[in-house]
Design an enzyme around this catalytic site. Structure first.
Site, mmCIF file in Angstrom:
data_model
loop_
_atom_site.group_PDB
_atom_site.id
_atom_site.type_symbol
_atom_site.label_atom_id
_atom_site.label_comp_id
_atom_site.label_asym_id
_atom_site.label_seq_id
_atom_site.Cartn_x
_atom_site.Cartn_y
_atom_site.Cartn_z
ATOM 1 C CD GLU A 98 3.306 -8.465 -14.896
ATOM 2 O OE1 GLU A 98 4.551 -8.193 -15.473
ATOM 3 O OE2 GLU A 98 3.247 -8.471 -13.565
ATOM 4 C CE LYS A 110 7.528 -1.185 -11.210
ATOM 5 N NZ LYS A 110 7.445 -2.030 -12.361
ATOM 6 C CD GLU A 150 10.130 -10.570 -17.855
ATOM 7 O OE1 GLU A 150 9.811 -11.270 -16.966
ATOM 8 O OE2 GLU A 150 9.792 -9.372 -17.909
ATOM 9 N NE ARG A 164 4.250 1.802 -1.488
ATOM 10 C CZ ARG A 164 5.694 1.293 -1.242
ATOM 11 N NH1 ARG A 164 6.525 1.798 -1.841
ATOM 12 N NH2 ARG A 164 5.915 0.810 -0.039
ATOM 13 C CG ASN A 219 2.958 -0.647 3.152
ATOM 14 O OD1 ASN A 219 2.685 -1.565 2.519
ATOM 15 N ND2 ASN A 219 4.316 -0.375 2.759
ATOM 16 N N GLY A 220 1.618 -2.953 5.190
ATOM 17 C CA GLY A 220 2.073 -4.111 5.767
ATOM 18 C C GLY A 220 0.982 -5.153 6.346
ATOM 19 C CE LYS A 260 6.343 -7.777 -17.645
ATOM 20 N NZ LYS A 260 7.887 -7.691 -17.056
ATOM 21 C CB CYS A 311 -0.806 0.022 1.257
ATOM 22 S SG CYS A 311 -1.798 -1.281 1.523
ATOM 23 C CG HIS A 323 11.591 -34.148 -22.271
ATOM 24 N ND1 HIS A 323 12.056 -35.484 -22.362
ATOM 25 C CD2 HIS A 323 12.592 -33.548 -22.958
ATOM 26 C CE1 HIS A 323 13.073 -35.591 -23.249
ATOM 27 N NE2 HIS A 323 13.412 -34.474 -23.190
ATOM 28 C CD1 TRP A 375 -2.170 -5.202 -4.565
ATOM 29 C CD2 TRP A 375 -1.355 -6.076 -2.855
ATOM 30 N NE1 TRP A 375 -2.022 -6.372 -4.977
ATOM 31 C CE2 TRP A 375 -1.620 -7.053 -3.831
ATOM 32 C CE3 TRP A 375 -1.060 -6.661 -1.657
ATOM 33 C CZ2 TRP A 375 -1.184 -8.285 -3.852
ATOM 34 C CZ3 TRP A 375 -0.643 -7.995 -1.404
ATOM 35 C CH2 TRP A 375 -0.783 -8.973 -2.571
HETATM 36 O O1 M6R Z 1 10.749 -4.748 -7.045
HETATM 37 P P1 M6R Z 1 11.099 -6.201 -7.483
HETATM 38 O O2 M6R Z 1 12.093 -6.105 -8.638
HETATM 39 O O3 M6R Z 1 11.871 -6.716 -6.375
HETATM 40 O O4 M6R Z 1 9.770 -6.819 -7.766
HETATM 41 C C1 M6R Z 1 9.959 -8.180 -8.002
HETATM 42 C C2 M6R Z 1 8.568 -8.798 -8.920
HETATM 43 O O5 M6R Z 1 7.487 -8.455 -8.081
HETATM 44 C C3 M6R Z 1 8.443 -8.126 -10.153
HETATM 45 O O6 M6R Z 1 9.386 -8.330 -10.976
HETATM 46 C C4 M6R Z 1 6.867 -8.509 -10.757
HETATM 47 O O7 M6R Z 1 7.176 -9.768 -11.139
HETATM 48 C C5 M6R Z 1 6.435 -7.587 -12.051
HETATM 49 N N1 M6R Z 1 5.287 -7.369 -11.966
HETATM 50 C C6 M6R Z 1 6.874 -8.233 -13.156
HETATM 51 O O8 M6R Z 1 6.568 -7.348 -14.235
#
Ligand code: M6R
Length: 609
Positions: free
Chosen positions: A487, A604, A480, A27, A98-99, A484, A2, A503, A74
């Site tokens: 998400e 984020k 990756e 966040r 936050n937390g 992408k 948050c 396999h 969040w």
């Molecule tokens: O801030 P960080 O790089 O530690 O975050 C790690 C992951 O949460 C972050 O890379 C997440 O997978 C992204 N949304 C990917 O696009």
């Protein structure tokens, strides 16, 4: 996860709270709320959903107080509705959090028995009631907060606003970041420098277990023992201000297009461009020749950067690499070599699991090197050596430019270690540096031709499931690319090592499921071409991302082709091939009308476990 903010101002603070929350919305954006004091009394406005819903409410019923707190959520405990939105308040105090408060159930039970009425399903509400409970027994705001902190378990950052106290905010941190800002218009508290950038010239980060008593004139910092302590002020970096979208429709688009520049900037930081050699801006701080192994840990996209770097560290520095996702590594009790090297990777520098992995490695006597984008973050501050990615603020939830900058840092580090360990000759070093220096130009070339991704995206948008394949460094890129796509578009996607196809996943091949093959012109191209043929032979829906020569060699029917430059940075091709994977996911999401910068359920910065 948050975002929290507090302002002691001279004018009504609600507009500034909203401005700060807009900068913190990356966040979390499940709900938002602000509280101020009007004629000394606590008043608040909250709304579920994005910040604009709160703005609409405030337009109809403005809050006029000159002191206030704000929150963008969040959700962890309780649905993302208005009732559960912060600030949580009672007649004594309002709090933003936050937390996670781990012992909230016990506290809730205890306080309910004492007559406190809980109205939300959140863990945070217990904090407001606990403070009020101490105040009802005669505590001052300061002593009530100090006593409350001793009762809380978990990781959190908190900001409190008190009824009848129009020159007082109290902030506290344990595990989650919090900073105090000082500026002409007043005093500020916020989750990060980005939130405070428009208002403050200088900031001070609270250290672990600190709490701060803030008035318009003064910040008094206390440590866990309650002693008054000094904490250094730092000037706010200019980079914290650059958060507009420019002429782009989304932050993600802008951030993808910044890559040639920020990767170039990052490379210039770690290379001597004039001599074409590696020159790290820091001493290694450990004996590279004595290293037997390197451990890497990170989450999400940052983890894939580490997975990819393994190929470079093994090949160029002859170092074996143990890599794991941080949420697993932190609990594995992995025995680490004496005087070993631990590399943690994080854009935000605040990811809870990555931080825990770092702390485990610290206890095991490792030298901690972190690759982070936010230089002032907790991970950076707890590291022995910080390798900064010069990506600038990344706002889009999907990581793009931070990823390629992480790769750039890793590539330079692998070469530096190869050199220090006597593995690379000067000639080899120069040849590899030349390949690296070429990457920003190649990235720009790919971005110039963005339009060719669109028809492929339109095709992929019809799918319900997508398979990405790659070999060698393209395998982590396949993972990756799949991350992408899921998400941003919510389409199920998986990344696989191309050699693993037979396999198991080959059973999935049919005319409907796009199989996206990442095939740079490298040593394994011939083998990847064989995989293309295997898919084609089963009537698969093939999309090739590669040079014309790969298409010619495969000689199969393609449903889509994203043509890449023929020579793309040799062993560092992943820096260039990351872009079509990002662009494809972006255009699929845009085409499907998804929220590109703030995909559902994500945040984020993941500062909870
Ligand atoms: O801030 P960080 O790089 O530690 O975050 C790690 C992951 O949460 C972050 O890379 C997440 O997978 C992204 N949304 C990917 O696009």
């Amino acid at each position: 996860m948050c975002g929290i903010v507090g302002i002691l101002g001279r004018e009504p603070v609600a507009p500034s709270l909203i401005e700060a929350l807009r900068r913190l919305e990356y966040r979390g954006y499940d709900s938002a709320g602000v509280a101020t004091l009007e004629d000394g009394r606590l008043t608040r406005q909250r709304a579920s959903g994005k910040l604009r819903n709160l703005e609409e409410k405030l337009a109809g019923a403005p809050l006029k107080g000159t002191i206030g707190i704000g929150h963008t959520r969040w959700a962890t405990h309780g649905r993302p509705n208005e009732i559960n939105a912060h600030p949580h308040a009672n007649e004594n105090v309002a709090v933003v959090h936050n937390g996670i408060i781990e012992n909230f159930r016990e506290l809730r039970e205890e306080l309910t028995k004492k007559g406190h009425v809980f109205v939300t399903q959140t863990d945070s509400e217990a904090v407001a009631h606990l403070v009020a409970d101490f105040m009802r027994e005669g505590a001052t705001p300061q002593t009530a907060v100090a006593s409350t902190l001793t009762r809380l378990k978990g990781a959190f950052a908190l900001v409190f606003l008190f009824d009848g106290q129009d020159d007082l905010l109290i902030g506290a941190r344990r595990g989650s970041p919090l900073a105090v800002g000082f500026g002409d218009g007043g005093a500020y508290l916020g989750s990060d420098a980005l939130a405070l950038a428009p208002f403050a010239r200088e900031i001070t980060y609270l250290e672990e277990d600190d709490w701060v008593v803030l008035t318009r004139e003064k910040a008094t910092f206390h440590n866990a023992a309650g002693n008054i302590v000094e904490r250094p002020k730092r000037p706010l970096q200019a980079g914290s201000l650059m958060v507009d979208k420019g002429h782009f429709r989304h932050y993600m688009a802008k951030e993808m297009h910044e890559q040639p520049e920020v990767v170039g900037r990052t490379l210039a930081h770690y290379l001597d461009l004039a001599s074409g050699t590696v020159r790290l801006p820091f001493e290694l701080g450990f004996d590279a020749k004595a290293l037997s192994r390197v451990t890497i840990s990170a989450c999400g996209t940052a983890f894939y950067a580490g997975l990819l770097a393994r190929y470079w560290l093994e090949r160029f520095a002859r170092l074996s690499v143990d890599i794991d996702i941080a949420s697993e590594f932190r609990y594995r009790e992995s025995p680490l070599p004496e005087k070993g090297l631990m590399i943690v990777v994080s854009q935000s520098g605040e990811t809870a699991d990555t931080l825990a992995a770092l702390r485990y490695a610290r206890l095991q006597g490792q030298h901690i090197l972190s690759i982070v984008n936010v230089e002032t973050s907790t991970i950076a501050r707890e590291s022995d050596t910080v390798a900064h990615t010069l990506a600038g603020p990344e706002i889009g939830v999907a990581s793009t430019k931070a990823f390629t900058c992480q790769l750039a840092v890793f590539a330079c580090l692998a070469l530096a270690l190869g050199k220090a360990r006597g593995v690379l000759s000067e000639k080899q070093e120069r040849a590899l540096v030349a390949e690296l220096i070429a990457t920003p130009g190649l990235m720009a070339e790919v971005l110039k031709d963005e339009a060719r991704v669109e028809p492929v995206a339109r095709d992929v948008a019809r799918a319900t499931s997508v398979l990405y394949l790659g070999r060698g460094p393209s395998y982590p890129l396949a993972l990756e690319g799949a991350l992408k796509l899921k998400e941003l578009s919510y389409i199920h996607a998986e990344g696989y090592a191309a050699g693993e196809l037979k396999h198991g996943p080959i059973a999935l091949i049919d005319f409907a499921m796009p199989v996206i093959v990442l095939a740079p012109h490298d040593a394994s191209l011939e083998k990847t071409v064989s995989n293309l043929q295997e898919v084609a032979a089963r009537g698969g829906h093939l999309i090739l991302v590669g040079p014309q020569s790969a298409k010619t060699a495969a000689a199969v029917e393609l449903a889509g082709f994203i043509e890449m430059p023929e020579t793309a940075a040799g062993p560092f091709a992943a820096l260039v091939y990351a872009l079509p994977a990002q662009l494809l996911a972006y255009h699929v999401a845009v085409f499907m009308g998804k929220d590109v910068d703030q995909p559902r359920n994500l945040a984020k910065s993941v500062t909870v476990e």
